[in-house]
Design an enzyme around this catalytic site. Structure first.
Site, PDB file in Angstrom:
ATOM      1  N   GLU A 166     -12.195  -1.137  -6.910  1.00  0.00           N
ATOM      2  CA  GLU A 166     -10.879  -1.713  -6.311  1.00  0.00           C
ATOM      3  C   GLU A 166     -11.018  -3.234  -6.353  1.00  0.00           C
ATOM      4  OE1 GLU A 166      -9.493  -2.128  -1.663  1.00  0.00           O
ATOM      5  OE2 GLU A 166      -9.816  -0.172  -2.349  1.00  0.00           O
ATOM      6  N   GLU A 170      -6.752  -9.205   1.447  1.00  0.00           N
ATOM      7  CA  GLU A 170      -6.564  -8.440   2.661  1.00  0.00           C
ATOM      8  C   GLU A 170      -6.346  -9.750   3.788  1.00  0.00           C
ATOM      9  OE1 GLU A 170      -8.350  -4.433   3.612  1.00  0.00           O
ATOM     10  OE2 GLU A 170      -9.894  -5.779   3.099  1.00  0.00           O
ATOM     11  N   TRP A 258      -1.981  -1.637   8.297  1.00  0.00           N
ATOM     12  CA  TRP A 258      -2.727  -0.514   9.118  1.00  0.00           C
ATOM     13  C   TRP A 258      -3.124  -1.259  10.447  1.00  0.00           C
ATOM     14  CZ3 TRP A 258      -8.123  -0.770   9.402  1.00  0.00           C
ATOM     15  CH2 TRP A 258      -8.642  -1.529   8.471  1.00  0.00           C
ATOM     16  N   THR A 268     -14.935  -2.343  12.694  1.00  0.00           N
ATOM     17  CA  THR A 268     -13.549  -2.600  11.997  1.00  0.00           C
ATOM     18  C   THR A 268     -12.959  -3.422  12.922  1.00  0.00           C
ATOM     19  OG1 THR A 268     -14.007  -0.540  10.634  1.00  0.00           O
ATOM     20  CG2 THR A 268     -11.548  -1.593  11.153  1.00  0.00           C
TER      21      THR A 268
END
Length: 737
Positions: A166, A170, A258, A268
């Site tokens: 990947e 972000e 998200w 997170t």
């Protein structure tokens, strides 16, 4: 993407466990992904589907390859829900992969939305993936991020799901002026792969151009034409293994929003800036004005380390398929260090018999799945995982017990919920038990058309059907797909299925519906051996009303006419006719004329049978049993000689003869269905004379006899019906040769 599978129903879960344990899919759900099998685009699209564990080498869809293009999101077809994706990347450049579908084209912009999901106490976002793949090239996305509050995460990525390679940008809401650049090699988590940059402005207040340039040796990240970062392949060498941890696997471009602030993972949530603020009406939005993709032809797939890893089984899924026993939950599938939008996905596989009637059975596999979201950016905690798995299992059990679908699998059919065409198409979907009043697709209605099966798009597998009835007039509803177009005819094939020790045939439905009308099909039956059954029907699956022609191989000269009322049948509903010709040796025109008051069966212009509504009145209840529900025309071939029912076997003429290479075939050359228009027969309503049927029969025979004497071959006849000022019925016809 990753999936967490929670199976709460013990009996069904046992079957799924067996499928997962063997990692082998069957022909009805051929595509393997993350421990489960299915036939939808979500499982069969290249990069999602694992070819080594799928049913066979052709189960997974082929990679679409790269196409240089600029997508401005000025057409609604620029993004399509995955449940409607037909596999045509040129028609639909992007696919929204979640249900409910929170991605849409609005005013020339792709908008990815995240509303509040009250049951899960978190936001439910959106993920969009490109239909075409890319293996090196330059991608520029013009984006206005959703960084307006802590916890909200926006992402722009190029990713290979199977390998775990990947490259991404972000943005997190705690700092709207900051962008993070990142890369992954085989899903190996390395915090040193991330780098943060302040671009000197609010990324949520204005559009900026974000560019990833990817070659075989370098990756660069740029913003508004300014280079932020360069990564050299030579700098990614692992001194211990000698491998270059440089993403080099073909992948897809993706965009997502998200809820990182309520992910359930402490790491997170801290990374995302803390809990995401929510009210019931809050909707966070990420905007994409355009995406420009420039492909590179220099793939350099000869890197030794990459090729070697392609030959190692564990590379594909060992990184993210994990099993954890939690009470009655059979499988918990993957909750390791994933870093962006994920989903909880449970699939139940159950083989059931799909009955058209007592003597007709075909095996159909119903897949029951729901989608939730799971986010875990930097770590996972077994305790929170177990709690989440238990909650998901309880949700599954509750849904099964109440027979009520949810928003992720909204369409109810035969005891199960799903979001695919096989469940959501009108007439198959039960609106009373579906998630809400809009879950089932609307009836498509009748359309005036002659389908000659001259185009590949005249017939499409149900897994690829997107609901466009005008583009795809017929849908093949079984897997494997044994219905094809060959040499200007639709061919329904039946092959031997060794596991079930019987033939596996084909069933085809039209996309449009019909309620009253005249349908003519030019058919060459499969009546070449005992046990082989061919059928031409008009049927409502919801009410059980049906009108049909059927042929069985024990007598190739014979045709059976039949009708059902609300699934019920008695001996007076069927009648046999000897046509004096072999129906499998040549094409014949079979016509069903269906009005509000009568049904007429016609072969090659000759009336075989007529049943009026009055003929169907039950003497006990004094109610008629006349089929009157809107339905679909259908064609099928199936193995009656090896059906589970002894009565069906006898009716079909005995066991069907099989060898491993035997293939029985039914041919349909054309199918004609006039529109529900006042110019045509089927639009007969209460305003027409009650004796109109008799007039039509008289004129039909007159027309056919006239043109037979003139040695004309009649393709179809249009009747014109009207009243004069004295309310007398006038009928005329046009015969088309």
């Amino acid at each position: 993407m990753r999936s967490l599978a929670a199976l709460a129903a013990t009996a069904v879960g046992g079957l799924v466990a067996a499928v997962s344990a063997t990692s082998t899919c069957n022909q009805w759900a051929p595509c393997y992904r993350s421990g489960y099998c299915d036939s939808s685009a979500m499982f069969c699209m290249w990069n999602l589907c694992d070819p080594k564990k799928s049913f066979n080498s052709t189960s997974c869809w082929k990679p679409e390859g790269c196409t240089s293009q600029t997508v401005n999101f000025d057409k609604t077809t620029d993004v399509i829900p995955v449940r409607k994706y037909s596999g045509d990347p040129n028609a639909y450049p992007f696919v929204s992969v979640f249900e409910p579908d929170n991605a849409a084209v609005e005013n020339g912009t792709l908008v990815l939305k995240m509303p509040y999901d009250a049951p899960n106490k978190r936001g439910f976002g959106a993920t969009v993936q490109a239909s075409h793949t890319i293996h090196y090239g330059t991608v520029t996305a013009r984006i206005k991020t959703a960084s307006v509050a802590t916890g909200v995460v926006s992402a722009f990525i190029i990713r290979n799901e199977q390998i775990g390679d990947e490259i991404d940008f972000e943005w997190v809401g705690k700092d709207p002026s900051q962008v993070q650049t990142n890369y992954f090699y085989h899903d190996i988590l390395n915090y040193k792969n991330s780098a943060f940059y302040n671009i000197g402005g609010d990324t949520s207040a204005a559009y900026h151009d974000y560019t990833i340039t990817w070659t075989a040796d370098t990756i660069t990240w740029s913003v508004d034409g300014k280079l932020l970062r360069t990564l050299q392949r030579k700098d990614t060498r692992d001194p211990k293994t000698g491998e270059y941890h440089f993403p080099s696997a073909e992948g897809r471009v993706g965009l997502s929003i998200w809820d990182g602030g309520n992910s359930g993972s402490k790491g997170t949530e801290e990374w995302a800036g803390g809990p995401t603020p929510w009210t019931p009406n809050t909707v966070y939005k990420m905007y994409v004005d355009s995406i420009k993709i420039q492909c590179s032809g220099n793939h350099h797939v000869d890197h030794v380390d990459h090729v070697q890893h392609l030959d190692v089984d564990h590379v594909y899924y060992v990184h993210y398929v994990q099993h954890l026993d939690v009470d009655h939950i059979h499988h918990v599938d993957h909750v390791d260090h994933i870093h962006h939008v994920h989903y909880v996905h449970y699939v139940q596989h159950l083989d059931v018999d799909h009955h058209y009637r007592a003597h007709q059975q075909q095996q159909l596999q119903l897949e029951h799945y729901r989608h939730l979201q799971l986010h875990d950016h930097h770590q996972h905690h077994p305790q929170s995982l177990a709690a989440l798995a238990t909650a998901v299992g309880a949700l599954a059990a509750a849904a099964s017990a109440t027979s009520t679908c949810n928003q992720w699998a909204p369409c109810y059919r035969s005891g199960y919920c799903d979001s695919s065409a096989m469940f959501c198409m009108w007439n198959l979907c039960d609106p009373k038990k579906s998630f809400n009043s809009t879950s089932c697709w609307k009836p498509e209605g009748c359309a005036s058309q002659t389908v000659n099966f001259a185009k590949a798009t005249d017939l499409i597998p149900v897994r690829k059907y997107n609901g466009d009835a005008d583009t795809y007039p017929f849908v093949s509803i079984f897997e494997p797909d044994n219905a094809v177009i060959e040499d200007g005819a639709m061919v329904l094939k039946m092959k031997y299925d060794a596991p079930s020790k019987r033939g596996f045939g084909a069933t085809v439905y039209p996309s449009h519906t019909i309620r009253y009308g005249m349908v003519t099909a030019r058919i060459k039956t499969a009546s070449v051996a005992t046990g082989v059954v061919s059928a031409f029907i008009i049927r409502s699956d919801l009410t059980g009303d049906e009108i049909d022609f059927e042929w069985v191989g024990k007598n190739p000269n014979q045709v059976q006419t039949n009708f059902f009322y609300q699934g019920k049948h008695d001996s007076s509903f069927k009648e046999y006719f000897d046509l004096k010709v072999n129906t499998s040796a040549a094409y014949h025109d079979y016509t069903i004329m269906w009005t509000t008051d009568s049904i007429t069966w016609v072969v090659d212009g000759k009336i075989l049978r007529k049943v009026t509504r009055a003929d169907t009145v039950d003497k006990k209840t004094r109610k008629d049993r006349f089929p009157s529900s809107e339905g679909r025309v259908g064609f099928s071939i199936w193995d009656g000689g090896n059906a589970p029912s002894e009565g069906t076997q006898q009716w079909a003429g005995g066991p069907t003869p099989w060898t491993p290479s035997t293939v029985y075939k039914m041919f349909v050359n054309s199918r004609r269905q006039p529109a529900p228009d006042h110019h045509y027969v089927q639009h007969l309503n209460e305003h027409l004379d009650e004796h109109l049927d008799e007039h039509l029969d008289e004129h039909l025979v007159q027309a056919v006899n006239h043109h037979h004497r003139a040695h004309h071959h009649i393709h179809h006849i249009h009747f014109h019906i009207y009243y004069d000022v004295h309310h007398h019925v006038h009928i005329a016809y046009d015969a088309h040769h």
